[in-house]
Motif scaffolding. Structure first.
Motif, PDB file in Angstrom:
ATOM      1  N   ASN A 154      24.963  64.254  38.108  1.00 48.93           N
ATOM      2  CA  ASN A 154      25.756  65.461  38.260  1.00 48.93           C
ATOM      3  C   ASN A 154      25.400  66.167  39.553  1.00 48.93           C
ATOM      4  N   ASP A 155      25.861  67.393  39.709  1.00 43.95           N
ATOM      5  CA  ASP A 155      25.753  68.110  40.978  1.00 43.95           C
ATOM      6  C   ASP A 155      24.434  68.840  41.213  1.00 43.95           C
ATOM      7  N   GLY A 156      23.491  68.744  40.302  1.00 45.28           N
ATOM      8  CA  GLY A 156      22.218  69.427  40.459  1.00 45.28           C
ATOM      9  C   GLY A 156      22.138  70.701  39.632  1.00 45.28           C
ATOM     10  N   PHE A 157      23.263  71.367  39.426  1.00 49.16           N
ATOM     11  CA  PHE A 157      23.279  72.562  38.583  1.00 49.16           C
ATOM     12  C   PHE A 157      23.405  72.150  37.120  1.00 49.16           C
ATOM     13  N   TYR A 158      24.306  71.230  36.867  1.00 46.19           N
ATOM     14  CA  TYR A 158      24.532  70.744  35.503  1.00 46.19           C
ATOM     15  C   TYR A 158      23.725  69.478  35.264  1.00 46.19           C
ATOM     16  N   PRO A 159      23.404  69.183  33.994  1.00 45.01           N
ATOM     17  CA  PRO A 159      22.588  67.991  33.705  1.00 45.01           C
ATOM     18  C   PRO A 159      23.358  66.697  33.929  1.00 45.01           C
TER      19      PRO A 159
END
Length: 164
Positions: A25-30
């Motif tokens: 994912n984008d780093g914010f979401y798991p």
């Protein structure tokens, strides 16, 4: 002479595929682990790993787009990840992460169910007409669940509106 081959039986009648891998994912979401999606959404070997990956990527893109403004607000407030956003915890994990996974899993299963209309044969005791009606409704129900999970993250109430 005829030959009939039967698949070996497995627990629950589903073919389980040992599978490593995840959709990053984008780093914010798991990240989303493919085997977790298979286990939680009862997906067997009928759905190939490449097809599952494609459905998960599409689901992640959709859910992330739905949460874009909410995410930007949380980043502006100083939270670097969904796990860092203050929320209740269940099973030692933020409820927001549980809701996020549910949204992605449900969206992916809705996509897969539409493409594999007859892949869910768990209701084999139903008549053909009832089974087809259940399969026709399944994607909409999964999308509803995904929208409700997203609503839980952003703090909206659940609402379903249907035109008559």
């Amino acid at each position: 002479m005829s030959f009939i081959a039967f698949a070996p039986p497995s627990a629950g009648g589903a073919v389980s595929l040992p599978e490593a891998g995840s959709v990053e994912n984008d780093g914010f979401y798991p990240d989303i682990v493919l085997q977790d999606v298979r286990d939680n959404m009862r997906l067997d070997g009928t759905v190939t790993s490449p097809r599952l990956t494609q459905a998960i990527v599409a689901a992640v893109l959709h859910v992330n787009a739905e949460l874009r403004d909410w995410k930007l607000g949380k980043i502006a407030a100083g939270f670097a990840s969904l796990a860092a956003v203050p929320a209740d915890r269940i099973n030692r994990e933020s409820v927001n992460i549980a809701h996020y996974r549910r949204a992605v899993y449900c969206w992916a299963k809705a996509d897969l169910t539409e493409r594999y209309r007859d892949f869910d044969s768990t209701a084999s005791s139903m008549s053909d007409k009832k089974m087809m009606e259940a399969l026709d409704n399944a994607p909409a129900e999964q999308r509803r669940n995904a929208h409700w999970a997203i609503a839980d993250i952003v703090g909206r109430s659940h609402m379903t509106v249907e035109l008559i």
